[in-house]
Design a protein around this motif. Structure first.
Motif, mmCIF file in Angstrom:
data_model
loop_
_atom_site.group_PDB
_atom_site.id
_atom_site.type_symbol
_atom_site.label_atom_id
_atom_site.label_comp_id
_atom_site.label_asym_id
_atom_site.label_seq_id
_atom_site.Cartn_x
_atom_site.Cartn_y
_atom_site.Cartn_z
ATOM 1 N N ASP A 225 17.673 62.921 85.198
ATOM 2 C CA ASP A 225 16.287 62.948 85.673
ATOM 3 C C ASP A 225 16.221 63.473 87.100
ATOM 4 N N LEU A 226 17.210 63.032 87.865
ATOM 5 C CA LEU A 226 17.261 63.417 89.273
ATOM 6 C C LEU A 226 17.376 64.925 89.411
ATOM 7 N N GLN A 227 18.224 65.509 88.561
ATOM 8 C CA GLN A 227 18.398 66.958 88.613
ATOM 9 C C GLN A 227 17.074 67.674 88.383
ATOM 10 N N ILE A 228 16.344 67.193 87.380
ATOM 11 C CA ILE A 228 15.046 67.808 87.079
ATOM 12 C C ILE A 228 14.119 67.683 88.281
ATOM 13 N N ALA A 229 14.071 66.462 88.850
ATOM 14 C CA ALA A 229 13.176 66.237 89.979
ATOM 15 C C ALA A 229 13.552 67.127 91.159
ATOM 16 N N ILE A 230 14.863 67.250 91.419
ATOM 17 C CA ILE A 230 15.306 68.037 92.571
ATOM 18 C C ILE A 230 14.984 69.511 92.384
ATOM 19 N N GLU A 231 15.343 70.019 91.201
ATOM 20 C CA GLU A 231 15.159 71.452 90.990
ATOM 21 C C GLU A 231 13.686 71.834 90.953
ATOM 22 N N SER A 232 12.859 70.950 90.392
ATOM 23 C CA SER A 232 11.451 71.338 90.323
ATOM 24 C C SER A 232 10.751 71.136 91.667
ATOM 25 N N ARG A 233 11.511 70.673 92.660
ATOM 26 C CA ARG A 233 10.926 70.630 94.007
ATOM 27 C C ARG A 233 11.463 71.770 94.863
ATOM 28 N N GLY A 234 12.021 72.762 94.206
ATOM 29 C CA GLY A 234 12.395 73.974 94.929
ATOM 30 C C GLY A 234 13.746 73.911 95.614
ATOM 31 N N PHE A 235 14.618 72.993 95.201
ATOM 32 C CA PHE A 235 15.956 72.903 95.785
ATOM 33 C C PHE A 235 16.723 74.190 95.459
#
Lengths: 296, 578
Positions: A225-235
């Motif tokens: 879940d964290l990966q999704i959250a991070i990537e969709s915040r432009g990381f």
């Protein structure tokens, strides 16, 4: 967690994390070059300097009470072991017995394991001070630097952002892992599995599997879940990241670093020129003087 | 030409998607289109493809993260998430996920809000401006320095929403943003979404399984089932298709279910979807005398109450390290043999703390908790487990073995059941929950619903007299929502369970099952009585930030037409009217 950021306003809180990092790095060689008991004196100078800085960072000893209590056991252990085993007979150093056990074992060319010596005792104290000096430096960086400043500071000194980010995320998620652990312990109690009531051996043998298995599986899913959250915040966007904090080196930082370097150099100078003479005097004059005052 | 047509719209064109390593498409030939500023709601039961649709929009289902195969075309204001990196899509599409916990990446609120825009190199002053504005929109001004641990679920989810908004997305994607929140948190988040829609005119796609949430929000509704479109159109139209919704596992609003009953009974009325519209249509029918109360309320089950089985005497509890906060204050409570009890209240109201004191997880810091005559604090955990069983919301905190039967045996071993009796108990427990065929299955291979059933079996095998269920409807869709409650009811009716207690946020669940209702707020019991009466104590419910079921609200509004107090459900209403 006992060493963690504590919100406050102080000189050290305002200080750039880069300057504080350099101070921590200065501590390292000092702790590493220590070899003999007399270096205790040099370490004490740096330790006093550190404790003065604590005052400027509003760090209170009680925050670290838990860690020191843990250390106490280790410290006593070190002093006892050194007291019995320390020996530089080959180097021509004198051994002053303080007390002796009824049991003796003389290592050839080494210590008598049944005799507790003053030299060993002092050497043990030196090691303890060495550890304390190293440990006391860290809170000055960690307890006075908000994760936001830490992140920007590390990025500024060209540590890759993904690595700095990992550190900060770890700070964020430690309490979460802790909460998950407690929830699982509670959940398994409902199945009549009470880890709190088990002794150390039972715990080690069979207790951890029912707790760690769900923990690992849940953490893996959360990582997903964290990966999704991070990537969709432009990381990972190739743009140059905005620094939200001022972590630059200004007059305040330069002054702090200058003082630190002067104290550092003084420590080195002191170690090279004065310690041996002063130490000999302490051993031959002051300690016997104090000993005479004691009732036994 | 082409560019002008696509730049102002979001659409899927004949879109199918297959997850890596699967055979059945998760989405099959999906078409919809939205103009800038419109709001689309995506409804459907579990496994319908709602999350997949959201992840396709944000690029998570795509070459960037999860891969998979796609056919058809996605257009988001002229961009296609399949042909660009995720961080590029992230500048146009902002997504808010279900779990409030993992979305807050940073140790403080302002850092979290700055994370997205800082990645895109937005200047510092502008980021500060956006943070201020975003916190105002979600109603969290002054929360800049808070850490995630200091926030409630609803607050965390609003921070996630604010953090997404800070990136100034043109399309906002919300994947069941309220599914893990309490009623108060749900209202807070929906208010924030409402403000974004009204004041910022932001294009939004929201997946949910709570139909009533989207009535005032959505311009269009898309209904999915097993990856296929079942219905698609303007909200007013789609939500009136009551039968179609019902068949496909989407809960129609209570009011439109009532209109369905009206039509079935020969009334020529058009379906309505909101309470106010409903009252507007029904009231004239009463005035004209076409509708009237014909029957009294259905008789409730009469069951003899036995001795008190769980008793709290001046029970108080404070968590370690938070001694100044009383999680439970001086609670006095007697629960009897033969009762089916519902406990409602917001998160933090003390309901979970209360039952934890009854199952031996927590020991009271003040007062005492009893099982019959025995002081619970003097009993071992293993003794309590034989008497009081508790099923948690999430089975994944418990399951850890390699097969279902071992999972059940674990508890039995802990309470010291002899080896020869074990097999029989395992089989019986599996039979009760309907998992006989999964005897050897690795629990993590089971669906979430089946894992919950297995967790119930592990508790039932210990043969407790009392069963406590924490949120038995969570993460279940409309079709499967009463599965666990029905199971408990069945055992209760057969006398295998003496008492059942449910803790829940689901008002229709307690309305349907519980005959005694306890309302908690701030660590105290603020109401306790027969369900039909408690739901009519308006001031108590308001104090606990709870709303009674829609039919109860309707009945209260139509009081002057002799509708008695105590109506809880569409069935009650229909029973009285026809």
């Amino acid at each position: 967690m006992t060493i963690q950021y504590i919100k406050a306003d102080s000189l050290m809180h305002r200080m750039s994390p880069i300057a504080k990092l350099i101070y921590v790095l200065l501590t390292l060689p000092l702790v590493l070059i220590v070899t003999r008991t007399e270096d205790l004196l040099m370490l004490l100078i740096w330790l006093v300097y550190t404790l003065i800085l604590w005052q400027f960072g509003k760090i209170k000893v009680k925050y670290l009470a838990k860690i020191f209590r843990l250390f106490l056991f280790v410290c006593i252990f070190i002093v006892v072991v050194q007291g019995f085993m320390y020996a530089r007979v080959g180097l021509g150093e004198k051994q002053t017995p303080l007390f002796a056990l009824p049991w003796h074992y003389q290592i050839a060319g080494g210590a008598d394991l049944g005799v507790f010596t003053l030299e060993g005792f002092l050497f043990g104290i030196m090691i303890v001070v060495r550890v304390i000096t190293a440990v006391c430096a860290l809170p000055l960086l960690i307890m006075t630097t908000s994760p936001s400043k830490l992140l920007d500071g590390l990025t500024k000194i060209k540590i890759p952002f993904s690595f700095a980010f990992m550190l900060v995320t770890a700070i964020r998620f430690v309490p979460m892992v802790d909460a998950t652990w407690n929830r699982i312990v509670e959940a398994q109690k409902l199945r009549a599995f009470n880890i709190d009531k088990m002794n150390f051996i039972t715990k080690a043998i069979r207790a951890y599997i029912p707790i760690t298995t769900p923990l690992v599986l849940i953490l893996l899913r959360q990582a997903n879940d964290l990966q999704i959250a991070i990537e969709s915040r432009g990381f990972g966007a190739p743009e140059k990241r905005t620094f939200m904090e001022d972590v630059g080196i200004h007059a305040r930082e330069i002054l702090f670093l200058a003082i630190s370097v002067i104290v550092f150099l003084f420590c080195l100078y002191f170690k090279l020129n004065y310690t041996v003479a002063l130490w000999t005097k302490i051993l031959t004059v002051y300690i016997p003087m104090i000993a005479q005052l004691l009732p036994f | 030409m082409e560019n002008e047509a696509t730049a102002g719209t979001v659409f899927f064109e004949n879109l199918s998607y297959l997850y890596e390593g699967t055979e059945r498409p998760a989405l099959n030939n999906i078409n919809f289109s939205l103009k800038e500023g419109e709001f689309l709601a995506v409804l459907g039961p579990n496994g319908a493809g709602k999350t997949t649709l959201c992840f396709l929009l944000s690029g998570v289902c795509g070459p960037g993260i999860w891969g998979g195969k796609m056919k058809g075309r996605i257009n988001i204001f002229g961009q296609d998430p399949w042909t660009q990196p995720v961080y590029k899509t992230a500048q146009t599409v902002g997504i808010v996920l279900q779990d409030p916990e993992t979305q807050l990446l940073m140790p403080s609120v302002d850092m979290d809000l700055a994370f997205g825009p800082a990645n895109f190199g937005v200047p510092k002053e502008e980021i500060h401006g956006r943070i201020k504005e975003a916190l105002k929109i979600v109603g969290l001004t002054g929360f800049e320095d808070r850490t995630p641990q200091e926030l409630s679920g609803g607050q965390k989810q609003r921070v996630a929403l604010a953090a997404t908004w800070c990136m100034h997305p043109r399309l906002l994607v919300l994947d069941e943003p309220t599914s893990q929140l309490d009623p108060l948190g749900t209202v807070e988040v929906l208010d924030a979404i409402y403000r974004l829609k009204k004041e910022r005119k932001i294009t939004t796609i929201m997946a949910t399984h709570k139909t009533e949430e989207i009535i005032d929000l959505a311009d269009k509704v898309l209904i999915l089932r097993d990856g296929n479109i079942v219905d698609y159109g303007p909200t007013e139209d789609v939500l009136r298709h009551t039968e179609l919704l019902e068949e496909n596992g989407v809960r129609p609003p209570d009011i439109s279910q009532l209109f369905l009953k009206l039509r079935e009974n020969g009334f020529q009325v058009e379906s309505q979807i909101s309470l106010d519209q409903g009252i507007g249509k029904i009231e004239p029918l009463f005035k004209e005398g076409k509708l009237s109360v014909k029957n009294a309320l259905p008789e409730d089950r009469k069951k003899e109450l036995g001795a008190p089985i769980l008793v709290a005497e001046n029970l108080g509890y404070s968590y370690k390290g938070y001694e100044h906060i009383k999680a439970l204050k001086n609670v006095n409570l007697k629960i009897y043999e033969g009762e089916f009890v519902g406990i409602i209240g917001q998160n933090g109201s003390g309901k979970t703390t209360l039952v934890k004191n009854f199952v031996g997880i927590l020991q009271p810091t003040d007062g005492k908790a009893f099982y019959r005559d025995e002081d619970l604090s003097k009993l071992e955990v293993s003794d309590v487990a034989k008497k009081v069983g508790m099923v948690l919301q999430n089975p994944d905190y418990q399951l850890f073995t390699i097969s279902s039967d071992k999972e059940i045996r674990f508890g039995l071993k802990n309470i010291g059941v002899p080896e020869e009796e074990m097999e029989e108990r395992v089989l019986e427990a599996l039979r009760i929950v309907g998992l006989e065929k999964e005897y050897n299955t690795f629990p993590f291979r089971l669906s979430f619903g089946d894992r919950r059933k297995l967790a119930v079996a592990t508790v039932l095998a210990m043969k407790p007299e009392i069963l406590i269920m924490d949120e038995p409807t969570t993460a279940q869709d409309y079709l499967g929502r009463y599965l666990l409650a029905n199971l408990a009811k069945d055992l209760f009716d057969k006398g295998l369970l003496k008492t059942v207690i449910m803790i829940t946020h689901d008002m229709s669940l307690v309305a349907k099952f519980a005959d005694r209702l306890i309302v908690m707020a701030d660590g105290e019991i603020i109401a306790d009585g027969p369900t039909r009466e408690v739901f009519y104590q308006q001031e108590v419910l308001t104090r606990a930030f709870l709303k009674p079921p829609q039919m109860t609200q309707l009945a209260a509004a139509l009081q002057e037409y002799n509708i008695p107090q105590g109506v809880l459900s569409v069935e009650d209403m229909a029973y009285m009217l026809f």
